[in-house]
Write a protein that holds these residues in place. Sequence first.
Motif, PDB file in Angstrom:
ATOM      1  N   SER A  43       0.828  -1.216   0.000  1.00  0.00           N
ATOM      2  CA  SER A  43       0.000   0.000   0.000  1.00  0.00           C
ATOM      3  C   SER A  43       0.859   1.261   0.000  1.00  0.00           C
ATOM      4  O   SER A  43       0.442   2.298  -0.504  1.00  0.00           O
ATOM      5  CB  SER A  43      -0.914   0.014   1.227  1.00  0.00           C
ATOM      6  N   ASN A  46       2.183   2.812  -3.509  1.00  0.00           N
ATOM      7  CA  ASN A  46       1.329   3.625  -4.378  1.00  0.00           C
ATOM      8  C   ASN A  46       1.730   5.096  -4.386  1.00  0.00           C
ATOM      9  O   ASN A  46       1.462   5.802  -5.343  1.00  0.00           O
ATOM     10  CB  ASN A  46      -0.132   3.522  -3.934  1.00  0.00           C
TER      11      ASN A  46
ATOM     12  N   CYS B 158     -14.396   7.030  -0.246  1.00  0.00           N
ATOM     13  CA  CYS B 158     -14.434   8.140  -1.191  1.00  0.00           C
ATOM     14  C   CYS B 158     -15.808   8.788  -1.194  1.00  0.00           C
ATOM     15  O   CYS B 158     -16.031   9.769  -1.871  1.00  0.00           O
ATOM     16  CB  CYS B 158     -14.076   7.677  -2.596  1.00  0.00           C
TER      17      CYS B 158
ATOM     18  N   CYS C 197     -14.596   5.920  -9.843  1.00  0.00           N
ATOM     19  CA  CYS C 197     -14.036   7.180  -9.335  1.00  0.00           C
ATOM     20  C   CYS C 197     -15.076   8.131  -8.737  1.00  0.00           C
ATOM     21  O   CYS C 197     -15.474   9.108  -9.369  1.00  0.00           O
ATOM     22  CB  CYS C 197     -13.244   7.917 -10.423  1.00  0.00           C
ATOM     23  N   MET C 333     -14.326   0.030   0.037  1.00  0.00           N
ATOM     24  CA  MET C 333     -13.230   0.538  -0.794  1.00  0.00           C
ATOM     25  C   MET C 333     -13.830   1.148  -2.059  1.00  0.00           C
ATOM     26  O   MET C 333     -14.700   0.539  -2.676  1.00  0.00           O
ATOM     27  CB  MET C 333     -12.295  -0.602  -1.192  1.00  0.00           C
ATOM     28  N   SER C 336     -11.284   3.060  -7.390  1.00  0.00           N
ATOM     29  CA  SER C 336     -10.221   3.996  -7.755  1.00  0.00           C
ATOM     30  C   SER C 336      -9.030   3.222  -8.290  1.00  0.00           C
ATOM     31  O   SER C 336      -8.890   2.022  -8.031  1.00  0.00           O
ATOM     32  CB  SER C 336      -9.792   4.818  -6.530  1.00  0.00           C
ATOM     33  N   PHE C 338      -5.990   3.631  -7.345  1.00  0.00           N
ATOM     34  CA  PHE C 338      -5.179   3.303  -6.171  1.00  0.00           C
ATOM     35  C   PHE C 338      -5.634   1.967  -5.592  1.00  0.00           C
ATOM     36  O   PHE C 338      -4.834   1.063  -5.313  1.00  0.00           O
ATOM     37  CB  PHE C 338      -5.343   4.420  -5.126  1.00  0.00           C
ATOM     38  N   VAL C 339      -6.946   1.821  -5.436  1.00  0.00           N
ATOM     39  CA  VAL C 339      -7.507   0.609  -4.850  1.00  0.00           C
ATOM     40  C   VAL C 339      -7.302  -0.592  -5.779  1.00  0.00           C
ATOM     41  O   VAL C 339      -7.004  -1.699  -5.309  1.00  0.00           O
ATOM     42  CB  VAL C 339      -8.997   0.844  -4.509  1.00  0.00           C
ATOM     43  N   TRP C 365      -5.289  -3.191   2.739  1.00  0.00           N
ATOM     44  CA  TRP C 365      -5.320  -2.266   1.610  1.00  0.00           C
ATOM     45  C   TRP C 365      -5.348  -0.826   2.131  1.00  0.00           C
ATOM     46  O   TRP C 365      -5.817  -0.577   3.246  1.00  0.00           O
ATOM     47  CB  TRP C 365      -6.590  -2.430   0.769  1.00  0.00           C
ATOM     48  N   ASN C 367      -6.054   3.406   0.594  1.00  0.00           N
ATOM     49  CA  ASN C 367      -6.474   4.234  -0.531  1.00  0.00           C
ATOM     50  C   ASN C 367      -6.220   5.687  -0.198  1.00  0.00           C
ATOM     51  O   ASN C 367      -6.434   6.117   0.928  1.00  0.00           O
ATOM     52  CB  ASN C 367      -7.971   4.045  -0.811  1.00  0.00           C
ATOM     53  N   THR C 368      -5.753   6.419  -1.177  1.00  0.00           N
ATOM     54  CA  THR C 368      -5.738   7.877  -1.082  1.00  0.00           C
ATOM     55  C   THR C 368      -6.238   8.412  -2.411  1.00  0.00           C
ATOM     56  O   THR C 368      -5.708   8.048  -3.457  1.00  0.00           O
ATOM     57  CB  THR C 368      -4.321   8.425  -0.819  1.00  0.00           C
ATOM     58  N   CYS C 369      -7.292   9.191  -2.374  1.00  0.00           N
ATOM     59  CA  CYS C 369      -7.820   9.818  -3.596  1.00  0.00           C
ATOM     60  C   CYS C 369      -7.570  11.315  -3.502  1.00  0.00           C
ATOM     61  O   CYS C 369      -8.147  11.976  -2.646  1.00  0.00           O
ATOM     62  CB  CYS C 369      -9.333   9.618  -3.721  1.00  0.00           C
TER      63      CYS C 369
END
Lengths: 112, 274, 435
Positions: A43, A46, B158, C197, C333, C336, C338-339, C365, C367-369
């Motif tokens: 992770s 990324n 998100c 997205c 999740m 995206s 990233f994911v 996992w 994630n950064t959006c």
Amino acid sequence: MIKSVQNNARALVVGALMLAGTVLSSAQAEEISYNHASMLAGSCFNCHGTDGRYGEDSIPSIAGQPAGVLLAQLIAFKRDETPNTTVMNRIAKGYTEAELEALANYFASIRD
Amino acid sequence: MRLTKPVFRGDRRSFLRSGAGVLGVGGLLLSAPSLLLARQPWERLDVVRELLDGSEPSTTGIDLDLPLVSEDGSSVSLSVSVDSPMSDDDYVESIHVFGAGNPNPEIAAFRLTPAAGKAVVATRVRLNESQTVIAVARTSRGEMKVATRDVRVTVSGCLSRNGDSSAMGLDNPRVRVPPNPQAGNPAEILTLINHPMETGLREGEDGELIPKRIVERFQVELDGDPVFEAELYQAVSANPYLRFHVKPRAGELRFSWTEDTGETVEVTETLDPA
Amino acid sequence: MKHFITNRRETLKLLGATGAVAALGSWGVPAWSNGGPGHVVVVGGGFGGATAAKYLKRYNPALQVTLVEPVERFYTCPFTNLYLGGLREFESVGHDYRELKDRYGVNVLHTTAQDIDAAAHTVTLGDGSTLRYDRLVLSPGIEIRWDALEGYGEDAAEKAPHAWKAGEQTLLLKRQLEAMDDGGVFILSAPANPFRCPPGPYERVSMVAHYLKTHKPRSKVLLLDSKDGFSKQGLFMDGWAEVYGDMIEWVSLSDDGRVVRVDADRLEVETEFGERHQAGVLNVVPPQKAGWIADRAGVTDESGWVPIKPATFESTQVSDIYVVGDATVAAPMPKSGFVANAQAKVAAMAIVSSLAEREMPPASWANTCYSIIAPGYGISVAGVYSVQDGAIAEVEGSGGISPRDADPDFRRREAEHAVGWYNAICQDTWGTRPA
């Protein structure tokens, strides 16, 4: 600006290293395997590139740094003790201290 | 919770009977021994058992549709359709919807008449957590039908949001009636009104509970004859949205929304079939 | 099958080179001591598929890995909004497969996958030949539901582009923006959840507003939404007001924002309660489902998406097929890039573990959006996920959005991080670096 952030983080290292000592002993009990650490580290790639080797102005390379330094930084992020952080505090809170230690060891072990 | 006055002229007796189960207070769960005996999700809810009143419901001819996974529990699309001729001597007279995992299981109760033409209703609901949603339909001949649907509720990272309805009270009622409905073909009607549907369970910024304030009843009449009615509970999403049908005949459709404060808003539309 | 002969020789030859940079963990074992032979076919070369191919080889270089991807140059959806805003060249979001071929020894076939026979464990390719797999990874991305929105079929998309798959559609939308009159209305129709997205439509209108503010300042942006809330809503709306004044108008589902009919010839849309809106440029982001090859493999459910086992990303419906990325049902999740990359690493570890008949480590996992509201104005949402009680869940206390009250310097650094993130994830996925 970015440099000063890193410097701030380094300034915290000494204090945090002392904390890290206590963390290390508790973490050892958890026995995080190499494959488990690889997956946790995936992770991080990324934003920091494969094995943490990709660095540029805004996001530093983390490969091959001393484990104690990395762990102290990660724990400072987790505890919201790093001023001026944008996202690393939000991410570090998702990991136990044992997992952060495994991550620090993983990236410290990366050699060219 | 208080009983609302029945508004249907035609079938007051059965309305009161089914209404008693829905509106009665009563515990949410059965006692432990009964739970062990419960074979079906609807048997675990007191309100549903009371509504069924000992009859064995059919699970065919009724369809409850919700997404398998919802990424926003504050607004989940729900529709129920029941196979029925909707004739004067055989029609669906009520459809009740329950959420077994909500603080209050009642979501909505719809009352239909043959003038609806089609037993299909839809709305948007709040689901507090992953749970089984239950729909119970009752026909004019006393048959009961039950459908269930398991919904997984997640909040996507998100999708985390901050903002809800800004409406204060009943505001901006909207109605969509097809411009040229075909006689003999039930016309789909959409309605929407801006309203916060405050549950009474939510804290405001000052840490105090915001008082409950909901739209509790929606009625539709065609030239004074009842066509469709909905009783809404806290689990109907902010800005209540309702979709249902009317068998077209020339006349004036009157829509009214009534708040638990007693305030009512009305809209009229002319129905002019081809 | 001759691909394999060539590939095996290449793999052997390359092993030395790859092995030389192998990380020796503090555990004292090389990273690639994961044993177990087998052939893994990966369908789709986006964030999910390219990452899966690379990490399968990293976790076990003895595996044969074949990647099936029609195009030789892949354009990412992330950062196409920056192209629309005039902040980037389109070519800067293009990536190739050289690292996968040359460094990792992945057999990359630039052809389509036409069919999948799960019982026979075969993939039929565009030329009619078949590949046999021990394990299959599908990273099929999304398919537009052409039947879901009245008036919006493939022909309509030539006039009212979706631009929700990067490529010709993106270029078309950019040309239309450039041709629009100053004072025109850009309309974006955003779909209900789930879709690729979640913050994408809101970043898109931000970048379009930036372009219009710079070149056509009398224009308006109208965002008609099928939802009452959206990703990073407060941050976006603060940013819009701050940077663009009243240029951007958002119409929610409960204010009759849901588009139910599209007239692409007249660039007109109609909402649920009968409101009609005329556009200068009409961008319809339509309802979506898993990429069509997922249907052929039998892994989709009635929702059109692919349910998976959380710990491994193996299909719940078909064994030995692993699915990653936007096609999956992996909420919370998000869908995206990233994911997709993070899921691919977990699937790769699961496959390597299963072929070696070894226990899979617990999945994790992140994630950064990032979203760009304007040059030097970035915002983000982050999350860390694990399997809890058999389902994917966000780790409590982790993640969240950028602070509402952050100062301009914070926003500027997040905009820089966004670029750093894009460059790093593309390096991690395809091995490509910015020109």
